[in-house]
Design a protein around this motif. Sequence first.
Motif, short mmCIF file in Angstrom:
data_model
loop_
_atom_site.label_atom_id
_atom_site.label_comp_id
_atom_site.label_asym_id
_atom_site.label_seq_id
_atom_site.Cartn_x
_atom_site.Cartn_y
_atom_site.Cartn_z
N LYS A 36 -48.25 -27.29 -49.05
CA LYS A 36 -47.85 -26.91 -50.25
C LYS A 36 -48.92 -26.35 -51.13
O LYS A 36 -50.19 -26.66 -51.22
CB LYS A 36 -47.14 -28.02 -51.01
CG LYS A 36 -45.77 -28.55 -50.70
CD LYS A 36 -45.16 -29.62 -51.61
CE LYS A 36 -43.77 -29.90 -51.02
NZ LYS A 36 -43.03 -30.90 -51.80
N ASP A 37 -48.70 -24.98 -51.66
CA ASP A 37 -49.56 -24.20 -52.51
C ASP A 37 -49.49 -24.89 -53.79
O ASP A 37 -48.81 -25.94 -54.30
CB ASP A 37 -49.30 -22.87 -52.52
CG ASP A 37 -50.59 -22.02 -52.87
OD1 ASP A 37 -51.64 -22.47 -53.29
OD2 ASP A 37 -50.41 -20.81 -52.62
N THR A 38 -50.61 -24.40 -54.82
CA THR A 38 -50.34 -24.66 -56.20
C THR A 38 -48.97 -24.56 -56.79
O THR A 38 -48.61 -25.33 -57.92
CB THR A 38 -51.52 -24.09 -56.94
OG1 THR A 38 -51.30 -22.47 -56.62
CG2 THR A 38 -52.70 -24.44 -56.37
N LYS A 49 -46.13 -23.08 -47.36
CA LYS A 49 -46.49 -21.82 -46.86
C LYS A 49 -47.69 -22.29 -45.81
O LYS A 49 -48.25 -23.30 -45.72
CB LYS A 49 -47.05 -20.95 -47.86
CG LYS A 49 -48.38 -21.25 -48.89
CD LYS A 49 -48.48 -20.22 -49.74
CE LYS A 49 -47.19 -20.06 -50.92
NZ LYS A 49 -47.66 -19.31 -52.08
N ARG A 86 -52.56 -18.96 -45.98
CA ARG A 86 -51.98 -18.02 -47.01
C ARG A 86 -52.55 -18.85 -48.41
O ARG A 86 -52.57 -18.18 -49.35
CB ARG A 86 -50.57 -17.87 -47.04
CG ARG A 86 -50.20 -16.77 -46.07
CD ARG A 86 -48.78 -16.36 -46.11
NE ARG A 86 -48.50 -15.40 -45.21
CZ ARG A 86 -48.25 -14.09 -45.55
NH1 ARG A 86 -48.83 -13.83 -46.50
NH2 ARG A 86 -47.93 -13.30 -44.38
N THR A 87 -52.70 -20.22 -48.46
CA THR A 87 -53.28 -20.75 -49.53
C THR A 87 -54.84 -20.42 -49.92
O THR A 87 -55.22 -20.69 -51.30
CB THR A 87 -53.12 -22.31 -49.52
OG1 THR A 87 -54.04 -22.59 -48.67
CG2 THR A 87 -51.84 -22.81 -49.11
N ARG A 88 -55.36 -19.82 -48.99
CA ARG A 88 -56.71 -19.28 -49.17
C ARG A 88 -56.99 -17.91 -49.22
O ARG A 88 -57.89 -17.21 -50.21
CB ARG A 88 -57.64 -19.92 -48.22
CG ARG A 88 -59.11 -19.78 -48.38
CD ARG A 88 -60.09 -20.32 -47.45
NE ARG A 88 -61.53 -20.22 -47.27
CZ ARG A 88 -62.22 -20.77 -46.75
NH1 ARG A 88 -62.06 -21.92 -45.82
NH2 ARG A 88 -63.70 -20.44 -46.79
#
Length: 295
Positions: free
Chosen positions: A202-204, A209, A213-215
């Motif tokens: 989970k992203d912020t 995702k 993709r969170t980075r």
Amino acid sequence: MKTGHGHARYHAPTRKRKEARTASHRAAVNDLRRHGLAVDGGRTRGGEETRLLTKDGLAAAASDLDREIEEMGGMPKSAGRSGTSHPMTVNETAIALIRPKPNLDLVAREPAEAVAAAPPKAAARAPDGIGTLASYATEVALPVKGTWKNPGLGSARADVVLTAPEAAVPLLFIEVDNCTEEAVLIAQKFDKYARFFQRQEKDTDGIEKPLWRTRWWAPPCDEYERVHPPVLLVFHQAGQRPVKGQMARVADLTRHHWQGRWHPEGGYHSYDRCIPIMATTLQEPRAHGPAGPAF
């Protein structure tokens, strides 16, 4: 980073020009070493001296580049084993892709020795490269479990991660082989890449995702094709294994990661959840950069 004293077979005038050209760089690196920001990294097979940034050195560089410390990678783990040959090839790969252009105006009024040691004018007119030094991070952890800072067992480390969306290369992973590694070990690293690409978090924003993709940013995937980020394999004929044999063997062992699936009912290939893998030799980007046939 590297500094050098040249090969023993060089003529004395060539050595003197090289030492004059690199004197300020060597002094700066020695200053870093005195402050605990760099350590000796040994020598390459060609006699080039190398220096490695320590943890504090990486932190200082991150501050100057306005980057997060996690984006700086780490000290090359293979330096001690391979006589720095692998990290030096990683350096050469990045330089070949960046293709930095010299500003010959800076030496216009310098002594004749400095002008003679400057790169040829053709280098200033060469095609543009991809990104800048800040676009490249080395020894980047790819956690299949654990965190970015503390990756779990079974995680991979990318030799290079390139992010240059302004050059139409939003995200590219790069792996380097000096033709010293067994092909099966290179292929096993792609198994780790696949596990990393498939990891969901989970992203912020609370939406789950792919962890990568969170980075890093990349264009949204197609509704039907969830293709993973591309990986570039750069082979350098420094070891005993023939480079063409290495390419063919790795291609065969990683086929299940990159080969599309044929759908006879629709007459098309699907590359859903595949890893786009490119392979080239170091001499290609050295000679032509990203404008060459390898791309």
